[in-house]
Design a protein around this motif. Sequence first.
Motif, short mmCIF file in Angstrom:
data_model
loop_
_atom_site.label_atom_id
_atom_site.label_comp_id
_atom_site.label_asym_id
_atom_site.label_seq_id
_atom_site.Cartn_x
_atom_site.Cartn_y
_atom_site.Cartn_z
N LEU A 19 0.82 -1.21 0.00
CA LEU A 19 0.00 0.00 0.00
C LEU A 19 0.86 1.26 0.00
CD1 LEU A 19 -2.67 -1.24 2.54
CD2 LEU A 19 -3.18 -0.46 0.23
N GLN A 20 1.93 1.24 0.78
CA GLN A 20 2.84 2.39 0.81
C GLN A 20 3.47 2.61 -0.56
OE1 GLN A 20 5.45 1.20 4.04
NE2 GLN A 20 4.46 2.60 5.46
N ALA A 21 3.91 1.53 -1.18
CA ALA A 21 4.55 1.65 -2.49
C ALA A 21 3.58 2.17 -3.54
CB ALA A 21 5.11 0.28 -2.92
N ALA A 22 2.34 1.68 -3.51
CA ALA A 22 1.34 2.13 -4.48
C ALA A 22 1.01 3.60 -4.29
CB ALA A 22 0.08 1.27 -4.35
N ASP A 23 0.89 4.03 -3.05
CA ASP A 23 0.59 5.43 -2.78
C ASP A 23 1.74 6.32 -3.22
OD1 ASP A 23 -0.91 7.60 -1.83
OD2 ASP A 23 0.13 7.56 0.08
N MET A 24 2.98 5.90 -2.97
CA MET A 24 4.13 6.69 -3.39
C MET A 24 4.20 6.80 -4.91
SD MET A 24 5.58 7.90 -0.72
CE MET A 24 7.25 8.36 -1.17
N GLN A 25 3.84 5.73 -5.60
CA GLN A 25 3.83 5.78 -7.06
C GLN A 25 2.79 6.79 -7.56
OE1 GLN A 25 5.77 4.54 -9.25
NE2 GLN A 25 6.88 2.88 -8.27
N GLU A 26 1.64 6.83 -6.91
CA GLU A 26 0.61 7.80 -7.29
C GLU A 26 1.10 9.23 -7.04
OE1 GLU A 26 -2.96 6.89 -5.21
OE2 GLU A 26 -3.48 5.19 -6.51
N ARG A 27 1.71 9.44 -5.88
CA ARG A 27 2.22 10.77 -5.56
C ARG A 27 3.33 11.19 -6.52
NH1 ARG A 27 4.16 10.84 0.40
NH2 ARG A 27 4.72 12.96 -0.22
N LEU A 28 4.16 10.25 -6.89
CA LEU A 28 5.24 10.53 -7.83
C LEU A 28 4.67 10.90 -9.21
CD1 LEU A 28 8.25 10.62 -8.44
CD2 LEU A 28 8.18 8.17 -8.89
N ALA A 29 3.65 10.15 -9.66
CA ALA A 29 3.03 10.44 -10.95
C ALA A 29 2.39 11.83 -10.96
CB ALA A 29 1.98 9.38 -11.27
N GLU A 30 1.74 12.20 -9.84
CA GLU A 30 1.13 13.52 -9.73
C GLU A 30 2.20 14.61 -9.77
OE1 GLU A 30 -1.14 13.49 -6.19
OE2 GLU A 30 -2.57 11.99 -6.92
N ALA A 31 3.31 14.37 -9.07
CA ALA A 31 4.38 15.35 -9.02
C ALA A 31 5.00 15.55 -10.41
CB ALA A 31 5.46 14.91 -8.03
N GLN A 32 5.14 14.46 -11.15
CA GLN A 32 5.71 14.54 -12.50
C GLN A 32 4.79 15.31 -13.43
OE1 GLN A 32 6.39 10.37 -13.22
NE2 GLN A 32 8.52 10.48 -12.57
N LYS A 33 3.47 15.11 -13.29
CA LYS A 33 2.50 15.86 -14.09
C LYS A 33 2.58 17.35 -13.80
CE LYS A 33 -0.99 12.22 -14.66
NZ LYS A 33 -2.37 11.81 -14.29
N ALA A 34 2.84 17.65 -12.53
CA ALA A 34 2.91 19.04 -12.10
C ALA A 34 4.27 19.67 -12.39
CB ALA A 34 2.59 19.15 -10.62
N GLY A 35 5.19 18.84 -12.91
CA GLY A 35 6.51 19.33 -13.22
C GLY A 35 7.43 19.49 -12.04
N ILE A 36 7.10 18.80 -10.93
CA ILE A 36 7.94 18.90 -9.74
C ILE A 36 9.15 17.97 -9.89
CG2 ILE A 36 8.01 18.55 -7.25
CD1 ILE A 36 5.04 19.21 -7.18
#
Length: 360
Positions: free
Chosen positions: A343-360
């Motif tokens: 669950l932690q890994a899946a959530d981190m992947q989602e957060r990472l994908a969101e950050a990449q979309k935002a250009g972070i």
Amino acid sequence: MDFAPLISKKAERFRELEAEISSSNLYDDPRKARETLREHTRLKELLANWETLNKTRAQLTENQDLAKGEDKEMAEMAAMEIPDLEKRIADTETAVQFALLPPDPNEDRDAIVEIRGGTGGDEAALFAADLYRMYTRFAETHGFKLEPLEASVGELGGMKEVIFKVTGDQVFRTLRYESGVHRVQRVPATEAQGRIHTSTATVAVLPEAEEVDLELKADEIRIEVCRAGGPGGQGVNTTDSAVQVMHIPTGTIVRCQDGRSQQKNKEKALTILRSRLLEVKQREEAEKYAAQRKGQIGTGDRSEKIRTYNFPQNRVTDHRINLTLYNLDSFIEGNIDEMIGSLQAADMQERLAEAQKAGI
């Protein structure tokens, strides 16, 4: 993406923290000291991973050159190591990316956990007791301290409700994904026909709120002392130590009768109240600024059915990440690390994908 500029800034911040930690007045402000030490630990791990990443990349380049060389034996050995080096690089790059994400301000906090029997009557209360035992054993295994705050016992020995505090390193980060509706499918002990019943229990994991998070004004709370009632032994039945606290603006009520000390029950009730009010405040902010997170892992929505425990098939399924494990007998005894890690890994992947979309 080139992470070097970001790493350079993190390294500069790490040096600042090193200076702060070595200062003689570090603990003049205990709260700030804790935050400083936690940030120092995170940055130390990030910089160590960055160093490992660069060394592994250099080793990969060297192996690729050797694999093209004239020495066949050396070329073969170098080529055999390349897949492992590439995997190590990919894993370390992911760890670096995760570490560069803005940390959740609550992840290092202790947690208040509330478990309540849902649909299913006595069986639901028995399942709630099973979940309490599961988290208790998990906490013991990981060196966490568990402190009961309030409990209401069911007629057949289960628990209608149990509230407890878990203290330790990154407790909320570890347990936060347990919030939601847990469903059990099994044959109850009271079922003479051998039929499988479905019952539920709700779990809420709240970050422990500190007094600085929100102010409980004296004119906004009403504290009442009353006689404790219900099962629990002579001490509970004969003392006037039960405390009920009401937050007037929201109508939130917390009752605590677990201890014999009126003052301790008052402190426990206020602790639970602060955590519940903080959860509401944070949820409102999250809905306002991050509506796209709704329905994703980590929302902590206690009305969401998150997991099914199927005893006849020895199966436990988490519906958020579609992960099924066939070790329910071990899982219910507190061996839930694989599920929590996934669950932690899946959530981190989602957060990472969101950050990449935002250009972070």
